[in-house]
Design a protein around this motif. Structure first.
Motif, PDB file in Angstrom:
ATOM      1  N   GLU A  34       0.809  -1.356  -0.624  1.00 40.33           N
ATOM      2  CA  GLU A  34      -0.338  -0.065   0.085  1.00 40.33           C
ATOM      3  C   GLU A  34       0.858   1.336  -0.469  1.00 40.33           C
ATOM      4  O   GLU A  34       1.309   1.272   1.263  1.00 40.33           O
ATOM      5  CB  GLU A  34      -0.538   0.237   1.132  1.00 40.33           C
ATOM      6  N   LEU A  35       1.225   1.923  -1.004  1.00 41.01           N
ATOM      7  CA  LEU A  35       1.473   2.650  -0.827  1.00 41.01           C
ATOM      8  C   LEU A  35       0.778   4.712  -0.369  1.00 41.01           C
ATOM      9  O   LEU A  35      -0.023   5.090  -1.057  1.00 41.01           O
ATOM     10  CB  LEU A  35       2.075   3.325  -2.648  1.00 41.01           C
ATOM     11  N   GLY A  36       1.096   5.003   0.448  1.00 45.83           N
ATOM     12  CA  GLY A  36       0.376   6.453   1.063  1.00 45.83           C
ATOM     13  C   GLY A  36       1.618   7.902   0.841  1.00 45.83           C
ATOM     14  O   GLY A  36       2.198   7.960   0.392  1.00 45.83           O
ATOM     15  N   ASP A  37       0.674   9.152   1.061  1.00 43.15           N
ATOM     16  CA  ASP A  37       1.726  10.122   0.946  1.00 43.15           C
ATOM     17  C   ASP A  37       2.762  10.043   1.245  1.00 43.15           C
ATOM     18  O   ASP A  37       3.789  10.588   0.128  1.00 43.15           O
ATOM     19  CB  ASP A  37       0.731  11.350   1.413  1.00 43.15           C
ATOM     20  N   THR A  38       3.479   9.179   2.653  1.00 49.40           N
ATOM     21  CA  THR A  38       4.161   9.527   2.907  1.00 49.40           C
ATOM     22  C   THR A  38       4.914   8.431   3.568  1.00 49.40           C
ATOM     23  O   THR A  38       6.126   8.110   3.756  1.00 49.40           O
ATOM     24  CB  THR A  38       4.772  10.208   4.500  1.00 49.40           C
ATOM     25  N   THR A  39       4.466   6.770   3.534  1.00 44.74           N
ATOM     26  CA  THR A  39       4.679   6.104   3.862  1.00 44.74           C
ATOM     27  C   THR A  39       4.640   4.895   2.528  1.00 44.74           C
ATOM     28  O   THR A  39       3.666   5.046   1.604  1.00 44.74           O
ATOM     29  CB  THR A  39       4.132   5.325   5.277  1.00 44.74           C
ATOM     30  N   LEU A  40       4.828   3.478   2.632  1.00 45.61           N
ATOM     31  CA  LEU A  40       4.865   2.525   1.742  1.00 45.61           C
ATOM     32  C   LEU A  40       4.629   1.087   3.599  1.00 45.61           C
ATOM     33  O   LEU A  40       5.875   0.915   3.541  1.00 45.61           O
ATOM     34  CB  LEU A  40       6.250   2.019   0.955  1.00 45.61           C
ATOM     35  N   HIS A  48       9.485 -11.389  -1.711  1.00 43.23           N
ATOM     36  CA  HIS A  48      10.503 -10.683  -1.671  1.00 43.23           C
ATOM     37  C   HIS A  48      11.069 -10.343  -3.340  1.00 43.23           C
ATOM     38  O   HIS A  48      11.363  -9.073  -3.907  1.00 43.23           O
ATOM     39  CB  HIS A  48      12.263 -11.156  -2.163  1.00 43.23           C
ATOM     40  N   ALA A  49       9.965 -11.572  -4.629  1.00 41.62           N
ATOM     41  CA  ALA A  49      10.413 -11.147  -5.165  1.00 41.62           C
ATOM     42  C   ALA A  49       9.169 -10.066  -6.189  1.00 41.62           C
ATOM     43  O   ALA A  49       9.082  -9.422  -7.270  1.00 41.62           O
ATOM     44  CB  ALA A  49       9.568 -12.959  -6.606  1.00 41.62           C
ATOM     45  N   GLU A  50       7.531 -10.229  -5.221  1.00 40.29           N
ATOM     46  CA  GLU A  50       6.160  -9.464  -5.437  1.00 40.29           C
ATOM     47  C   GLU A  50       7.267  -7.719  -4.876  1.00 40.29           C
ATOM     48  O   GLU A  50       6.943  -6.627  -5.936  1.00 40.29           O
ATOM     49  CB  GLU A  50       5.326  -9.651  -4.517  1.00 40.29           C
ATOM     50  N   VAL A  51       7.936  -7.399  -3.937  1.00 40.51           N
ATOM     51  CA  VAL A  51       8.430  -6.588  -3.722  1.00 40.51           C
ATOM     52  C   VAL A  51       9.796  -5.895  -4.964  1.00 40.51           C
ATOM     53  O   VAL A  51       9.524  -4.300  -5.334  1.00 40.51           O
ATOM     54  CB  VAL A  51       9.616  -6.532  -2.379  1.00 40.51           C
ATOM     55  N   ALA A  52      10.148  -6.688  -5.376  1.00 39.38           N
ATOM     56  CA  ALA A  52      11.162  -6.544  -6.515  1.00 39.38           C
ATOM     57  C   ALA A  52      10.544  -5.653  -7.674  1.00 39.38           C
ATOM     58  O   ALA A  52      10.790  -5.086  -8.698  1.00 39.38           O
ATOM     59  CB  ALA A  52      11.932  -7.572  -6.850  1.00 39.38           C
ATOM     60  N   ASP A  53       8.840  -6.403  -8.174  1.00 39.47           N
ATOM     61  CA  ASP A  53       8.494  -5.894  -9.584  1.00 39.47           C
ATOM     62  C   ASP A  53       8.019  -5.403  -9.137  1.00 39.47           C
ATOM     63  O   ASP A  53       7.474  -4.484  -9.678  1.00 39.47           O
ATOM     64  CB  ASP A  53       8.208  -7.644 -10.232  1.00 39.47           C
ATOM     65  N   SER A  54       7.293  -4.772  -7.516  1.00 36.24           N
ATOM     66  CA  SER A  54       5.980  -3.845  -7.718  1.00 36.24           C
ATOM     67  C   SER A  54       6.486  -2.326  -7.974  1.00 36.24           C
ATOM     68  O   SER A  54       7.678  -1.808  -8.030  1.00 36.24           O
ATOM     69  CB  SER A  54       5.693  -3.547  -5.946  1.00 36.24           C
ATOM     70  N   ALA A  55       5.829  -1.932  -8.689  1.00 42.67           N
ATOM     71  CA  ALA A  55       5.657  -0.042  -9.313  1.00 42.67           C
ATOM     72  C   ALA A  55       5.259   0.787  -8.594  1.00 42.67           C
ATOM     73  O   ALA A  55       6.239   1.325  -8.221  1.00 42.67           O
ATOM     74  CB  ALA A  55       4.227  -0.268 -10.947  1.00 42.67           C
ATOM     75  N   ALA A  56       4.745   0.077  -7.525  1.00 41.76           N
ATOM     76  CA  ALA A  56       4.619   1.104  -6.380  1.00 41.76           C
ATOM     77  C   ALA A  56       5.825   1.059  -5.514  1.00 41.76           C
ATOM     78  O   ALA A  56       6.299   2.278  -4.914  1.00 41.76           O
ATOM     79  CB  ALA A  56       3.469   0.615  -5.079  1.00 41.76           C
TER      80      ALA A  56
END
Length: 266
Positions: A61-67, A75-83
């Protein structure tokens, strides 16, 4: 491997209940550390509580100041995430450098963080990105989370639900990989934040990840590689093993930090 009972809860509350009911139980997510440990008969949990598919532990989840990244996110999901690439490019780079493809598609963020392996990558990111570890009981700042070799601030039975990272202005991770395991012989994560603060997380060289405060002070004054010239990390208390001496690891940290800044600074 010693015998154990396998439990698959349907909710976070049920997982917490089972862990409380069975004091010798262990949570299971990706199993990248736990399963080899069991195979070598170095641990003998009474139950394995499989939390990998729990909805409460999923998602980015991408917030204004946080992720915010769920603990069971691989790990692969984090590496490939556009967010993630948008919010903290250094974190996406880090995730893509973990182990090999098999490990990245099985291992999870929460499992890596909870294990506090001295050569794990994520702990450096948590420290540099001023993260907060969210559990089923409380919020723990990353600065207070890693307490020693394979030791954290987690209480028995406490589960990591997610990690909340502060979104930096700039971030980068540099790593010297072990040629066989892919673990960090040394890793340096540098992040500059909106308030001007610079945080430098170091992994692979000590009993657990730590912040390099001297480098932070230099980079807060001048955010470029030249600020780190002639700055050396003390080898006192650093790890010694067949991969590298304490002196070599200290030298690696300084070198990786300068290389990172050469790529990171405008």
């Amino acid at each position: 491997m010693y015998p154990f009972a396998y439990l698959r809860p349907s909710s976070l509350a049920e997982a917490a209940e089972w862990l409380a009911r069975h004091p010798e139980a262990k949570p299971l997510a990706g199993g990248m550390t736990l399963l080899p440990t069991l195979k070598q008969r170095l641990d003998a949990p009474s139950h394995l509580v499989d939390v990998a598919r729990l909805r409460e532990l999923q998602g980015i989840e991408l917030g204004d100041t946080t992720l915010r990244i769920g603990a069971a996110t691989r790990h692969a999901e984090v590496a490939d995430s556009a967010a993630v690439r948008q919010a903290a490019p250094g974190l996406a780079t880090l995730a893509g450098l973990i182990g090999d493809a098999q490990v990245r598609h099985r291992g999870t963020l929460g499992g890596s963080v909870a294990n506090s392996d001295p050569a794990a990558d994520y702990p450096a990111a948590l420290l540099a990105l001023a993260a907060t570890v969210l559990t089923d009981r409380r919020r723990i700042p990353a600065d207070d989370f890693f307490t020693g070799l394979f030791e954290t601030a987690l209480d028995p039975g406490e589960l990591i639900v997610a990690v909340e990272f502060m979104r930096p202005q700039r971030s980068l991770y540099a790593k010297q990989r072990h040629p066989a395991s892919g673990y960090a012989v040394a890793g340096v994560f540098i992040a500059r934040h909106a308030d001007g603060a610079v945080r430098v997380g170091v992994t692979g060289v000590g009993p657990c990840a730590f912040r390099w405060h001297e480098a932070e002070a230099r980079l807060a004054q001048r955010f470029d590689a030249a600020a780190l010239q002639r700055l050396a990390l003390s080898p006192a208390g650093l790890n010694e093993d067949r991969s590298a001496s304490a002196d070599y690891r200290a030298h690696l940290v300084s070198t990786l930090a300068r290389r990172a800044m050469a790529d990171l600074a405008p």
